[in-house]
Design a protein around this motif. Structure first.
Motif, PDB file in Angstrom:
ATOM      1  N   ARG A   1       0.982  -1.081   0.007  1.00 32.26           N
ATOM      2  CA  ARG A   1       0.097   0.150   0.017  1.00 32.26           C
ATOM      3  C   ARG A   1       0.736   1.263   0.164  1.00 32.26           C
ATOM      4  NH1 ARG A   1      -2.308  -0.741   4.441  1.00 32.26           N
ATOM      5  NH2 ARG A   1      -4.163  -1.915   3.695  1.00 32.26           N
ATOM      6  N   THR A   2       0.695   2.194  -1.030  1.00 31.13           N
ATOM      7  CA  THR A   2       1.680   3.274  -1.020  1.00 31.13           C
ATOM      8  C   THR A   2       0.735   4.463  -0.543  1.00 31.13           C
ATOM      9  OG1 THR A   2       1.012   3.665  -3.348  1.00 31.13           O
ATOM     10  CG2 THR A   2       3.052   2.215  -2.757  1.00 31.13           C
ATOM     11  N   LEU A   3      -0.527   4.587  -0.582  1.00 30.86           N
ATOM     12  CA  LEU A   3      -1.245   5.741  -0.327  1.00 30.86           C
ATOM     13  C   LEU A   3      -1.920   5.627   1.169  1.00 30.86           C
ATOM     14  CD1 LEU A   3      -1.769   8.441  -1.705  1.00 30.86           C
ATOM     15  CD2 LEU A   3      -4.047   7.666  -2.411  1.00 30.86           C
ATOM     16  N   THR A   4      -1.623   6.468   2.067  1.00 37.85           N
ATOM     17  CA  THR A   4      -2.354   6.276   3.477  1.00 37.85           C
ATOM     18  C   THR A   4      -2.846   7.615   3.984  1.00 37.85           C
ATOM     19  OG1 THR A   4      -0.653   4.500   3.751  1.00 37.85           O
ATOM     20  CG2 THR A   4      -1.781   5.654   5.723  1.00 37.85           C
ATOM     21  N   PRO A   5      -4.124   7.401   4.230  1.00 35.59           N
ATOM     22  CA  PRO A   5      -4.868   8.844   4.912  1.00 35.59           C
ATOM     23  C   PRO A   5      -4.382   8.648   6.400  1.00 35.59           C
ATOM     24  CG  PRO A   5      -6.482   7.055   4.801  1.00 35.59           C
ATOM     25  CD  PRO A   5      -5.112   6.540   4.085  1.00 35.59           C
ATOM     26  N   TYR A   6      -4.369   9.928   7.106  1.00 33.05           N
ATOM     27  CA  TYR A   6      -4.175   9.869   8.674  1.00 33.05           C
ATOM     28  C   TYR A   6      -4.777  11.255   9.332  1.00 33.05           C
ATOM     29  CZ  TYR A   6      -0.545  13.319   6.906  1.00 33.05           C
ATOM     30  OH  TYR A   6       0.205  14.447   6.364  1.00 33.05           O
TER      31      TYR A   6
ATOM     32  N   ALA B   1       8.548   9.471   1.831  1.00 35.36           N
ATOM     33  CA  ALA B   1       7.195   9.771   1.589  1.00 35.36           C
ATOM     34  C   ALA B   1       6.969  11.429   1.021  1.00 35.36           C
ATOM     35  CB  ALA B   1       6.404   9.501   2.615  1.00 35.36           C
ATOM     36  N   VAL B   2       5.841  11.631   0.077  1.00 37.01           N
ATOM     37  CA  VAL B   2       5.357  12.862   0.145  1.00 37.01           C
ATOM     38  C   VAL B   2       3.719  13.095   0.829  1.00 37.01           C
ATOM     39  CG1 VAL B   2       6.620  13.260  -1.901  1.00 37.01           C
ATOM     40  CG2 VAL B   2       4.577  12.453  -2.019  1.00 37.01           C
ATOM     41  N   ASN B   3       3.571  14.044   1.125  1.00 33.16           N
ATOM     42  CA  ASN B   3       2.203  14.168   1.861  1.00 33.16           C
ATOM     43  C   ASN B   3       1.459  15.588   1.280  1.00 33.16           C
ATOM     44  OD1 ASN B   3       2.626  16.356   4.073  1.00 33.16           O
ATOM     45  ND2 ASN B   3       4.223  15.119   4.261  1.00 33.16           N
ATOM     46  N   ALA B   4       0.237  15.671   1.590  1.00 36.58           N
ATOM     47  CA  ALA B   4      -0.610  16.956   1.714  1.00 36.58           C
ATOM     48  C   ALA B   4      -1.502  16.559   2.840  1.00 36.58           C
ATOM     49  CB  ALA B   4      -1.293  16.703   0.511  1.00 36.58           C
ATOM     50  N   GLU B   5      -1.517  17.794   3.298  1.00 38.45           N
ATOM     51  CA  GLU B   5      -2.422  17.770   4.633  1.00 38.45           C
ATOM     52  C   GLU B   5      -3.041  19.173   5.131  1.00 38.45           C
ATOM     53  OE1 GLU B   5       0.635  16.392   7.519  1.00 38.45           O
ATOM     54  OE2 GLU B   5       0.899  18.566   8.246  1.00 38.45           O
ATOM     55  N   ALA B   6      -4.189  19.241   5.959  1.00 38.37           N
ATOM     56  CA  ALA B   6      -4.762  20.436   6.145  1.00 38.37           C
ATOM     57  C   ALA B   6      -5.080  20.433   7.693  1.00 38.37           C
ATOM     58  CB  ALA B   6      -6.150  20.614   5.374  1.00 38.37           C
TER      59      ALA B   6
ATOM     60  N   ILE C   1      -2.858  24.576   5.099  1.00 37.37           N
ATOM     61  CA  ILE C   1      -2.529  23.858   4.047  1.00 37.37           C
ATOM     62  C   ILE C   1      -1.379  23.558   3.421  1.00 37.37           C
ATOM     63  CG2 ILE C   1      -5.320  23.827   3.646  1.00 37.37           C
ATOM     64  CD1 ILE C   1      -4.531  25.558   1.042  1.00 37.37           C
ATOM     65  N   SER C   2      -0.721  22.404   3.344  1.00 35.82           N
ATOM     66  CA  SER C   2       0.666  22.270   2.849  1.00 35.82           C
ATOM     67  C   SER C   2       0.886  21.069   2.101  1.00 35.82           C
ATOM     68  CB  SER C   2       1.522  22.278   4.183  1.00 35.82           C
ATOM     69  OG  SER C   2       1.340  21.304   5.046  1.00 35.82           O
ATOM     70  N   VAL C   3       1.845  20.971   1.402  1.00 35.49           N
ATOM     71  CA  VAL C   3       2.199  19.753   0.902  1.00 35.49           C
ATOM     72  C   VAL C   3       3.946  19.787   1.462  1.00 35.49           C
ATOM     73  CG1 VAL C   3       0.945  19.703  -0.836  1.00 35.49           C
ATOM     74  CG2 VAL C   3       3.080  20.916  -1.316  1.00 35.49           C
ATOM     75  N   GLY C   4       4.462  18.236   1.278  1.00 37.49           N
ATOM     76  CA  GLY C   4       5.588  18.254   2.112  1.00 37.49           C
ATOM     77  C   GLY C   4       6.352  16.994   1.749  1.00 37.49           C
ATOM     78  N   VAL C   5       7.703  16.639   2.323  1.00 38.04           N
ATOM     79  CA  VAL C   5       8.505  15.495   2.109  1.00 38.04           C
ATOM     80  C   VAL C   5       8.817  15.022   3.160  1.00 38.04           C
ATOM     81  CG1 VAL C   5      10.202  16.825   1.727  1.00 38.04           C
ATOM     82  CG2 VAL C   5      10.060  14.527   0.778  1.00 38.04           C
ATOM     83  N   SER C   6       8.885  13.884   3.521  1.00 34.64           N
ATOM     84  CA  SER C   6       9.525  13.202   4.864  1.00 34.64           C
ATOM     85  C   SER C   6      10.313  11.824   4.426  1.00 34.64           C
ATOM     86  CB  SER C   6       8.008  12.825   5.897  1.00 34.64           C
ATOM     87  OG  SER C   6       7.489  11.772   5.318  1.00 34.64           O
TER      88      SER C   6
ATOM     89  N   ALA D   1      -5.979  16.371   9.027  1.00 34.51           N
ATOM     90  CA  ALA D   1      -6.123  15.131   8.260  1.00 34.51           C
ATOM     91  C   ALA D   1      -5.090  15.510   7.100  1.00 34.51           C
ATOM     92  CB  ALA D   1      -7.499  14.966   7.961  1.00 34.51           C
ATOM     93  N   GLY D   2      -4.738  14.419   6.622  1.00 34.36           N
ATOM     94  CA  GLY D   2      -3.805  14.429   5.431  1.00 34.36           C
ATOM     95  C   GLY D   2      -3.649  12.833   4.765  1.00 34.36           C
ATOM     96  N   VAL D   3      -2.788  12.848   3.778  1.00 33.25           N
ATOM     97  CA  VAL D   3      -2.475  11.760   2.956  1.00 33.25           C
ATOM     98  C   VAL D   3      -1.148  11.549   2.600  1.00 33.25           C
ATOM     99  CG1 VAL D   3      -3.113  12.533   0.842  1.00 33.25           C
ATOM    100  CG2 VAL D   3      -3.423  10.296   0.996  1.00 33.25           C
ATOM    101  N   LYS D   4      -0.479  10.441   2.686  1.00 32.40           N
ATOM    102  CA  LYS D   4       0.911  10.162   2.537  1.00 32.40           C
ATOM    103  C   LYS D   4       1.167   9.250   1.718  1.00 32.40           C
ATOM    104  CE  LYS D   4       3.407   9.113   6.254  1.00 32.40           C
ATOM    105  NZ  LYS D   4       3.848   8.324   7.280  1.00 32.40           N
ATOM    106  N   TRP D   5       1.919   9.255   0.625  1.00 30.54           N
ATOM    107  CA  TRP D   5       2.360   8.520  -0.550  1.00 30.54           C
ATOM    108  C   TRP D   5       3.790   8.333  -0.353  1.00 30.54           C
ATOM    109  CZ3 TRP D   5       4.319   9.934  -5.757  1.00 30.54           C
ATOM    110  CH2 TRP D   5       4.198   8.775  -6.710  1.00 30.54           C
TER     111      TRP D   5
END
Length: 249
Positions: A127-132, A195-200, A228-233, A184-188
């Motif tokens: 699984r590569t796409l995960t909400p949180y 990983a990259v993510n988008a969250e609010a 609201i943002s996008v990022g990398v981890s 909430a956000g989602v991680k890929w």
């Protein structure tokens, strides 16, 4: 406000206690950086979602440590700013006469608990796409500058605002505010370790003076803001990124 903070702090304490007895996790740490913006919501903006007019950049650096496959701790440092200017809005038309404005830098420190419903903390071979989702508590440091100098010279308008103007002028503006972030956000997973993510994330601040105005605007409506943002981890330790081993001579 105190009751909400007590509930959040209790949740964090319970999570910490749970972490002590469930230390198993797929990796030791995750460090990330996000870029986005902070959007004010309050008396100077009619939209329930804030406005991008005057939006400025925000940066968020964070460090997370999973303590179960479902939960992780996350510490955040967010640096950005917020502003609003009624002169930018044509509707409702009275904003062109009142023309209130404010601006403030915002430095926020928060601790949060992050929940991953899939139970793999976002790291799975299939699984590569995960909400949180996440919730926490912290503080934001401000330097609010309110501006009512552009108020229309109409005597009737000034008279109707005079009582509120007197009360707001006598009210000290907050420099530090307790904040309850809920997001909430989602991680890929791009690779097993990156990983990259988008969250609010919405911040409850329990005040009507985030913008410097209350009685001259709508004292029954509390202010808030969200990001609201996008990022990398990057994942470290365990099955994450391994530190290089220096060979012995």
């Amino acid at each position: 406000m105190r009751s909400v903070l007590k509930i959040v702090l209790l949740f964090l304490v319970v999570s910490f206690s749970f972490a002590q007895s469930h230390a198993q996790s797929p990796y030791r740490f995750e460090a990330g950086i996000n870029i986005g913006t902070l959007l004010y919501q309050g008396d100077l903006i009619e939209s329930p979602f804030g406005s991008f007019k005057g939006a400025r950049p925000m940066v968020n650096v964070w460090l997370a440590k999973p303590f179960t496959p479902y939960f992780s701790w996350r510490g955040n440092l967010t640096i950005g700013s917020m502003s609003a200017d009624e002169a930018r809005f044509q509707n409702p038309s009275w904003k062109q006469y009142r023309r209130f404005a404010f601006s403030t830098p915002a430095t926020e420190i928060t601790g949060m608990v992050v929940f991953n419903p899939y139970g793999d903390n976002g790291k799975s071979s299939d699984r590569t796409l995960t909400p949180y989702v996440m919730i926490g508590a912290g503080a934001t440091f401000l330097n609010i500058r309110r501006d009512w100098s552009s108020l229309d010279s109409n005597a009737a308008l000034k008279s109707s605002l005079q009582s509120g103007y007197t009360k707001d002028s006598a009210h000290a503006l907050p420099r530090v505010l307790p904040v309850v972030p809920v997001g909430a956000g989602v991680k890929w997973m791009v690779t097993p370790n990156i990983a990259v993510n988008a969250e609010a994330t919405l911040r409850f601040v329990f005040t009507d003076y985030l913008d410097g105005f209350s009685y001259t605007a709508n004292p029954g409506r509390k202010d808030s803001y969200y990001g609201i943002s996008v990022g990398v981890s990057f994942l470290f330790g365990g099955t994450g990124v391994k530190c290089p081993v220096v060979p012995r001579e």
